[in-house]
Enzyme design. Structure first.
Site: not given
Ligand code: ATP
Length: 328
Positions: A15, A27, A29, A76, A107, A130, A132, A134, A174-176, A190
């Site tokens: 995201g 990065v 620069r 993704r 993550d 992110t 979130d 998290d 949001m926040g998953r 508040g």
């Molecule tokens: P956000 O927290 O905003 O959702 P994110 O980095 O957690 O961001 P994800 O869609 O979960 O977003 O992961 C990004 C991409 O990383 C995935 O679309 C996929 O291509 C890759 N990815 C995630 N998990 C794996 C895995 N176990 N093995 C290989 N690639 C992965």
């Protein structure tokens, strides 16, 4: 000691979050400062698989520190979940002469990076981005502060209309599976109640609390609902339930949705992105790998990607107590 890093790749994945551009800029620069080449990959892992890359220099990132989104775009990638997709990405990096990668994302992005590093040996550093928030190993991820400010501004506006019409508003944020945005924006705006996945308030207690507010003379109320909360999973059903049980309330729902991801990054996120990304490049040039940079107690630190993925970033439960006291 691995081979000397001369050419660093950078991408944004998962995201998007406000401040990712400030991270890309930092990065690129920092690479220029240390006479290291830099190449950007479009749309995260998908661009690595497709070989969509662009050589970047200090001038490629002019005037982006203030822009939301990411000039490298994000995606993704289903392909990267497969061994074959990751092998193609590795071939492209080799073809482009890239020695190491900086991954800006959440993550999922780090999980993908960890697998990729094990299979193909590319040194990499994760930069947490992110809304979130998290992610373990950092107090703040890039974009979270901007999202919080966006949410608070939106709730301020909703409060104006709520108080003009004596209404109860459920505002879904949001926040998953994490309640960071809900908890902090709820206090900042508040809110009378805050529903987060980490603390199951339960329907009965929510009704009691709203009843108490009404008896205490409140004529309008805001309930902030995290998208991952158990009782707020469907915020429309929740509002219907409350309407049925507390017919005195004129309850409405607002789902803030994707506006939370957009907008100009706050100064906090720009500075955070800059500090984290300078560190990320310096770690790679120092021969380090498979780490995530973070900020803890205002210091820039790093931990292994493994730790970042295994650990859990917990909310500060004292904030729930603060919220309860202040909604009296
Ligand atoms: P956000 O927290 O905003 O959702 P994110 O980095 O957690 O961001 P994800 O869609 O979960 O977003 O992961 C990004 C991409 O990383 C995935 O679309 C996929 O291509 C890759 N990815 C995630 N998990 C794996 C895995 N176990 N093995 C290989 N690639 C992965």
């Amino acid at each position: 000691m691995g081979k000397k890093v001369r050419r660093i790749g950078v991408m944004t994945s998962g995201g998007d979050s406000p401040g990712m551009n400030a991270a890309i800029r930092a990065v690129v620069r920092t690479c220029a400062y240390y006479h290291t080449e830099c190449v950007g990959y479009y749309r995260g892992y998908q661009g690595m698989i497709n070989g969509e890359s662009v050589n970047m220099n200090a001038r490629s990132v002019r005037n982006i520190i203030n822009q939301g989104g990411t000039i490298l775009q994000s995606a993704r990638s289903k392909g990267f979940l497969t061994e074959e997709g990751r092998a193609r990405a590795a071939e492209n990096l080799k073809r482009d002469g890239v020695d190491a990668m900086i991954l800006i994302g959440g993550d999922g992005t780090f999980r993908g990076g960890q697998v990729f590093s094990k299979e193909h040996g590319f040194p990499l550093i994760g930069v947490p981005g992110t809304i979130d928030n998290d992610i373990y190993g950092t107090n703040y991820a890039i974009g979270y502060d901007t999202a919080l400010n966006t949410v608070v501004e939106a709730i301020d506006k909703i409060r104006d209309t709520a108080s003009s019409h004596n209404r109860l508003f459920f505002v879904e944020v949001m926040g998953r599976d994490a309640g960071f945005i809900a908890l902090n924006s709820g206090i900042g705006a508040g809110a009378e109640e805050i529903l987060i996945p980490e603390e199951n308030l339960g329907l009965e207690r929510l009704l009691d609390s709203l009843e108490r507010s009404r008896r205490a003379g409140k004529t309008s109320s805001i309930v902030v609902v995290s998208e991952g909360d158990k009782i707020g999973k469907n915020v429309f059903e929740l509002a219907d339930y409350v309407k049925k049980n507390l017919p005195n309330y004129d309850a409405r729902v607002t789902v803030l949705g994707h506006i939370q991801r957009g907008g100009r990054p706050s100064c906090f996120d720009r500075v955070l992105a800059s500090r984290l990304s300078v560190k990320a490049v310096e770690l790679l040039l120092d021969g380090k790998k498979d780490l995530m940079v973070g900020m803890l107690n205002n210091e820039i630190v790093s931990c292994s990607l493994d730790q970042a993925l295994k650990g859990k970033h917990n909310i500060n439960k004292d904030l729930l107590r603060i919220s309860e006291i202040l909604s009296t």
